[in-house]
Design a protein around this motif. Structure first.
Motif, PDB file in Angstrom:
ATOM      1  N   LEU A   1       0.825  -1.203   0.000  1.00 12.40           N
ATOM      2  CA  LEU A   1       0.000   0.000   0.000  1.00 12.40           C
ATOM      3  C   LEU A   1       0.860   1.254   0.000  1.00 12.40           C
ATOM      4  O   LEU A   1       0.463   2.285  -0.550  1.00 12.40           O
ATOM      5  N   GLU A   2       2.044   1.161   0.579  1.00 11.55           N
ATOM      6  CA  GLU A   2       2.973   2.297   0.488  1.00 11.55           C
ATOM      7  C   GLU A   2       3.409   2.491  -0.968  1.00 11.55           C
ATOM      8  O   GLU A   2       3.509   3.616  -1.456  1.00 11.55           O
ATOM      9  N   LEU A   3       3.632   1.374  -1.655  1.00 12.51           N
ATOM     10  CA  LEU A   3       4.004   1.448  -3.071  1.00 12.51           C
ATOM     11  C   LEU A   3       2.866   2.041  -3.894  1.00 12.51           C
ATOM     12  O   LEU A   3       3.079   2.868  -4.786  1.00 12.51           O
ATOM     13  N   ARG A   4       1.649   1.633  -3.568  1.00 12.77           N
ATOM     14  CA  ARG A   4       0.479   2.176  -4.264  1.00 12.77           C
ATOM     15  C   ARG A   4       0.397   3.693  -4.079  1.00 12.77           C
ATOM     16  O   ARG A   4       0.148   4.437  -5.031  1.00 12.77           O
ATOM     17  N   HIS A   5       0.614   4.128  -2.870  1.00 15.12           N
ATOM     18  CA  HIS A   5       0.624   5.567  -2.592  1.00 15.12           C
ATOM     19  C   HIS A   5       1.698   6.268  -3.431  1.00 15.12           C
ATOM     20  O   HIS A   5       1.442   7.280  -4.080  1.00 15.12           O
ATOM     21  N   LYS A   6       2.893   5.701  -3.406  1.00 15.63           N
ATOM     22  CA  LYS A   6       4.003   6.322  -4.132  1.00 15.63           C
ATOM     23  C   LYS A   6       3.704   6.345  -5.632  1.00 15.63           C
ATOM     24  O   LYS A   6       3.998   7.308  -6.330  1.00 15.63           O
ATOM     25  N   MET A   7       3.080   5.270  -6.099  1.00 12.26           N
ATOM     26  CA  MET A   7       2.756   5.209  -7.522  1.00 12.26           C
ATOM     27  C   MET A   7       1.770   6.314  -7.913  1.00 12.26           C
ATOM     28  O   MET A   7       1.957   6.978  -8.927  1.00 12.26           O
ATOM     29  N   THR A   8       0.740   6.530  -7.109  1.00 14.25           N
ATOM     30  CA  THR A   8      -0.235   7.569  -7.478  1.00 14.25           C
ATOM     31  C   THR A   8       0.399   8.954  -7.389  1.00 14.25           C
ATOM     32  O   THR A   8       0.096   9.840  -8.187  1.00 14.25           O
ATOM     33  N   ILE A   9       1.312   9.133  -6.431  1.00 15.39           N
ATOM     34  CA  ILE A   9       2.026  10.418  -6.343  1.00 15.39           C
ATOM     35  C   ILE A   9       2.809  10.648  -7.639  1.00 15.39           C
ATOM     36  O   ILE A   9       2.772  11.728  -8.232  1.00 15.39           O
ATOM     37  N   GLU A  10       3.519   9.608  -8.094  1.00 14.47           N
ATOM     38  CA  GLU A  10       4.367   9.762  -9.285  1.00 14.47           C
ATOM     39  C   GLU A  10       3.534   9.906 -10.558  1.00 14.47           C
ATOM     40  O   GLU A  10       3.905  10.653 -11.462  1.00 14.47           O
ATOM     41  N   VAL A  11       2.420   9.172 -10.633  1.00 11.26           N
ATOM     42  CA  VAL A  11       1.539   9.309 -11.795  1.00 11.26           C
ATOM     43  C   VAL A  11       1.049  10.747 -11.897  1.00 11.26           C
ATOM     44  O   VAL A  11       1.096  11.373 -12.961  1.00 11.26           O
ATOM     45  N   ARG A  12       0.623  11.276 -10.762  1.00 12.36           N
ATOM     46  CA  ARG A  12       0.123  12.660 -10.779  1.00 12.36           C
ATOM     47  C   ARG A  12       1.236  13.637 -11.129  1.00 12.36           C
ATOM     48  O   ARG A  12       1.025  14.616 -11.826  1.00 12.36           O
ATOM     49  N   LYS A  13       2.419  13.376 -10.604  1.00 13.05           N
ATOM     50  CA  LYS A  13       3.540  14.270 -10.887  1.00 13.05           C
ATOM     51  C   LYS A  13       3.821  14.289 -12.394  1.00 13.05           C
ATOM     52  O   LYS A  13       3.968  15.350 -13.001  1.00 13.05           O
ATOM     53  N   TYR A  14       3.865  13.094 -12.989  1.00 12.61           N
ATOM     54  CA  TYR A  14       4.151  13.003 -14.424  1.00 12.61           C
ATOM     55  C   TYR A  14       3.066  13.709 -15.242  1.00 12.61           C
ATOM     56  O   TYR A  14       3.367  14.547 -16.101  1.00 12.61           O
ATOM     57  N   LEU A  15       1.815  13.368 -14.965  1.00 10.76           N
ATOM     58  CA  LEU A  15       0.732  13.916 -15.790  1.00 10.76           C
ATOM     59  C   LEU A  15       0.579  15.425 -15.589  1.00 10.76           C
ATOM     60  O   LEU A  15       0.327  16.169 -16.539  1.00 10.76           O
ATOM     61  N   ASP A  16       0.749  15.869 -14.349  1.00 11.00           N
ATOM     62  CA  ASP A  16       0.703  17.315 -14.085  1.00 11.00           C
ATOM     63  C   ASP A  16       1.792  18.022 -14.882  1.00 11.00           C
ATOM     64  O   ASP A  16       1.556  19.079 -15.476  1.00 11.00           O
ATOM     65  N   SER A  17       2.970  17.419 -14.925  1.00 14.58           N
ATOM     66  CA  SER A  17       4.082  18.044 -15.651  1.00 14.58           C
ATOM     67  C   SER A  17       3.811  18.090 -17.154  1.00 14.58           C
ATOM     68  O   SER A  17       4.415  18.882 -17.875  1.00 14.58           O
ATOM     69  N   LYS A  18       2.921  17.242 -17.635  1.00 11.77           N
ATOM     70  CA  LYS A  18       2.572  17.238 -19.055  1.00 11.77           C
ATOM     71  C   LYS A  18       1.305  18.047 -19.336  1.00 11.77           C
ATOM     72  O   LYS A  18       0.703  17.920 -20.409  1.00 11.77           O
ATOM     73  N   GLY A  19       0.848  18.804 -18.350  1.00 12.82           N
ATOM     74  CA  GLY A  19      -0.290  19.690 -18.579  1.00 12.82           C
ATOM     75  C   GLY A  19      -1.657  19.050 -18.402  1.00 12.82           C
ATOM     76  O   GLY A  19      -2.667  19.640 -18.778  1.00 12.82           O
ATOM     77  N   PHE A  20      -1.700  17.836 -17.840  1.00 11.66           N
ATOM     78  CA  PHE A  20      -3.001  17.205 -17.592  1.00 11.66           C
ATOM     79  C   PHE A  20      -3.633  17.792 -16.329  1.00 11.66           C
ATOM     80  O   PHE A  20      -2.936  18.084 -15.360  1.00 11.66           O
TER      81      PHE A  20
END
Lengths: 585, 585
Positions: free
Chosen positions: A140-159
């Protein structure tokens, strides 16, 4: 202030500090006049020491602490005499001067250890205790980290992440909806979304340009292994894009995530394989490319020599298992039994070993000369020591799927499906439609909003079954982790699609009128995809089941055994909802 | 590739570049032989130029483009002759050489402008067009940015986001649940969570230590203005904490968010006001501290002089509106009418002006000497030019609430409630229980898991109504933006709480047995809070309604008028769910 430090924090540099810790009693042991207790919290384990000679009363109190008691201690950090290099805190211990029991605990019904003695059922009932185990919490810690990184990536691409509603309308096309009775609109029901598909398309009509959402989705299906009635999607949509734009951006995301979450650098562009090739060479739309054993078709080579099984087959094909010629008769019989199981359904299996001298020895030698068998060997590129396994059947697609199962099984047996190796690819050019035996009509393979390939649009009128779609799946290690398509943005083309799918204009209007109307007001070209978050996380975590990366999963009957849900409503609740329950026996 | 740049991207430094843009036709105008089109996308507006002399056919085509057509153009970036300093792209224009209509558009039913001509109803029906308006989209962009920053802050503080299930069990205590019939468990229902309260407490029992979730929550309540059946909470919980730890951490988050999202530095520690003081001095548990007008109690000063209204009152209190002595008789009569409205319910209002010479002139002069009135003036610290407004009544709490409404109205009239000013505070020490007239019993003011203040625990047996709780709300500008409490972690204390709330042990076990059982296995001390995301965003965005920061909101009947949901199910769906709809006329 309950603590000055966590149980994972203290190091040799903290020696002599006065500290207060709080946590759970992991285990305790008595050695002579000393009592040692491992104190656990989410951050780690710290050893506590109680000395009978120094403080007998305190030591006596410590001796009575049970497993999983919640305690608070104050003491001094001390350098350990015998250090534990397996623990980050293994250089120190706490000489306890004060002990405070914050909460007692009943003995847990299973051990709170990575290798627990608890079975599945009891661990699900006491899921809150199961989640105390580091192995489970890490997922579940990995799941948390994954959603943080997904958001970071997509936010950086203007999503932009946009929350779409969960109380929407029911759309019977596709899987079965979960529904929610509306008290304020008597007799009417909301549906929970199977995905935010139509809403994200509306956001494209709204000009949001790049949307994403980590969204809860719901499907009322009979649960097979590894399906949950509620699941989570990373749902994305982009405007003014063609298929390549989408694939590039999300290939970038996959590479980013592998690097951030697993330290794995995927440097090569992902292979793009057509659906037709995936089916032809791997018998699957989600081929596991961690290993070879690509299918070889043998119709030209093996047909017409009097072996009736092959002579009558619509398809003959095989795989070459490198270095597996040592397989015993017993092992080969077991493989034959494996493919003959009803779930797979093959009639039998033919095998051939390439011997040290290059000769091929097969189970059907009486029908084939060595010359033919050598041609076969060449077709596989087989070497001495290799094992060739062949299936045949009257339906090419069915036989390929059987051969796929055999291939995966051989991959397992030969240890080729390493959880720490990752093979990603795009499967593209899916068929637009598939025939439903049940409904005797064409169904959308992806969904009714999928754009056909431009060059296949003329086929819509004359041979719809042959039409390919701008649809794509991302596959990792034989698992579909995400999929999507370019959507139709033209109301006329959308109407034609509904017509082919057997919708009357009225029914199309009733179910999707809001979308078709929206398209009349200036819809941009758009497309997107959705990842199954649960599945993605389970791959990163090396798990066999998605259940282990979900905090509170449901069982195969859709029940939460911990909460004991679902349950019965009282009459007042039913009356308010204008509902009568009528269970047929 | 549909575009090389977005419509918000090109600058003077791009002059002479060949570019391709795509977007919506915002407006077009013809000037002599030139046609100018504003092309819009999410990122901005770029001016396109078509010149009849250079390309008559292309210009003719451009003249036929309607509003909201989706087009793609290729052309050359040119420096504008007359620059528009209001647009980031205002220095340039595109001399178009190719025009491609990607999608035509019907004329939208309202103008896609910040100040639109569309009424609420039509904008909700065509929400996908309403969302094209920059003013609306900006709110959702802010919402996205806010959730990004919330996650960044909480992640940096060691919080893990854990998704809790949405299909859980029904807990009739509290508001009404939305329920979901289970097909696989005939006759039984899931409930959608009103909040993840019990699940986050279980995660604390699991040792997750710091949890958060941006979570969808559901309440089937009759919708008043600014309530939605589904709404979003920033839900947080921490272990091994006392009230101060929680307040400090989330005060930090509020300050972080104000800085990141609004550029506002809140340097002072937030005021902490007891619930009792908030009620006493502001008549509200969410006082708006952007302005003063703190209540002054006047019982000692004004009682016993023959003015029967005051003489018979249980409460006399007032506010001093600085510099408002110029209020005319008409304005004062209007204020009297305001407090006499049934929603407020005061019987009347007394006023007093402080004149230039310091004398007080009141509406009840015949009962009071100037000496008494001067005492009153002193009590308010009133100066010449100030206006004193006084209410009284037989029930102190009710009168204070009336005075609160009067205070807020005066704040509005005097322009003291500036949307760009932010006054935050914590209201603490809420009462544990409140009396429910409807149910004739004590109800939990916060929820049944709230920890009473340690010093008040003895009162549980003798005077439960006097017990205060470790409960707290964060208030911003008179709006409760978040609230929470320290929870009970002791099973015995929890059982006592249920007893006071009128639960039989059986009923408590039935509804909350899973939680009370969990507490027997070593529950840590814990507490947390939840923010209403919709409300938080609306404050940051300066909105009057939460609806404007929700992509697809529902109306006051709980309907999504765009999707036309909820709707009727077909018979097959009802049969599968074992349900009969029985609407009473």
């Amino acid at each position: 202030m309950y603590r000055t430090h966590t149980c994972g924090e203290l190091r040799i540099s903290d020696v002599n500090k006065q500290v207060t810790l709080a946590g759970w009693v992991q285990r305790s042991r008595k050695m002579g006049g000393m009592t040692f207790i491992d104190l656990r919290d989410r951050y780690g384990i710290t050893q506590l020491v109680f000395n009978e000679e120094v403080n007998a009363a305190l030591c006596e109190q410590a001796n009575h602490l049970g497993r999983e008691y919640v305690i608070q201690v104050t003491g001094t950090v001390n350098e350990r005499f015998s250090k534990n290099s397996n623990l980050p805190t293994g250089d120190i211990e706490i000489i306890v001067s004060e002990l405070n029991i914050l909460n007692a605990a009943l003995t847990p019904p299973f051990t709170i250890e990575d290798n627990t003695d608890g079975g599945d059922d009891i661990r699900m009932k006491y899921r809150y205790l199961d989640l105390r185990r580091t192995a489970v919490r890490k997922n579940l810690e990995l799941r948390h980290k994954m959603t943080i990184e997904v958001r970071k990536y997509l936010d950086s691409k203007g999503f932009i992440e946009v929350e779409t509603p969960l109380l929407i309308g029911s759309t019977p096309e596709g899987a079965r909806d979960f529904v929610v009775p509306s008290r304020m609109n008597p007799g009417q029901f909301y549906a929970l979304p199977q995905s935010p598909q139509t809403l994200k398309q509306l956001l494209m009509v709204s000009g949001f340009d790049r949307y994403f959402q980590i969204a809860k989705c719901f499907r009322d299906e009979d649960l097979r292994a590894d399906r949950q009635p509620e699941f989570t999607q990373i749902d994305c949509e982009m405007s003014f894009v063609q298929q390549d734009d989408v694939l590039e951006l999300f290939e970038g995301m996959a590479k980013y995530l592998f690097k951030e979450l697993r330290g794995v650098e995927l440097t090569e562009p992902f292979l793009r394989m057509s659906w037709a090739d995936a089916m032809r060479y791997y018998g699957s739309d989600k081929p596991d490319l961690r290993f070879g054993m690509k299918f070889v078709e043998l119709m030209d080579i093996l047909k017409g020599y009097g072996f009736s099984v092959f002579d009558n087959a619509a398809y003959i094909g095989g795989i070459c298992a490198e270095g597996a010629a040592h397989y015993t008769r017993k092992q080969l019989d077991a493989l034959t039994e494996f493919v003959k199981r009803p779930q797979i359904g093959a009639k039998g299996m033919v095998y051939a070993r390439v011997e040290a001298d290059g000769n091929v020895k097969s189970s059907v030698d009486k029908f084939y000369t060595q010359e033919i068998l050598q041609q076969m060997k060449e077709a596989f590129g087989a070497k001495p020591g290799d094992l060739i396994l062949i299936l045949s059947g009257g339906d090419a697609m069915k036989t390929r799927k059987q051969l796929c199962e055999l291939r995966l099984e051989m991959g397992n047996q030969l240890g080729l499906r390493d959880k720490n190796k990752f093979a990603l690819l795009w499967v593209v050019d899916f068929p637009m439609f598939e025939w439903s035996e049940e409904e005797s009509r064409l169904m959308a393979m992806h969904h009714p909003f999928t754009h056909p390939k431009d060059e296949d649009i003329p086929l819509l009128d004359i041979d719809p079954a042959a039409v390919r779609a701008d649809a794509y799946d991302m596959v990792c290690n034989g698992i579909e982790v995400g999929g999507g398509s370019i959507r139709i943005h033209d109301a006329k083309l959308q109407a034609k699609m509904f017509e082919i799918l057997g919708f009357t204009p009225e029914k199309a209007e009733e179910q999707f009128g809001f979308l078709m109307n929206a398209f009349k007001y200036g819809a941009p070209p758009h497309g997107g995809l959705a990842y199954g978050l649960d599945r993605w996380v389970s791959i990163f975590a090396g798990l066999d089941s998605i259940r282990d990366c979900i905090a509170f999963p449901k069982n195969n009957s859709g029940r939460d055994v911990m909460l004991d849900a679902p349950g019965f409503l009282n009459q007042e609740q039913l009356d308010e909802l204008n509902l009568v329950v009528d269970v047929k026996e």
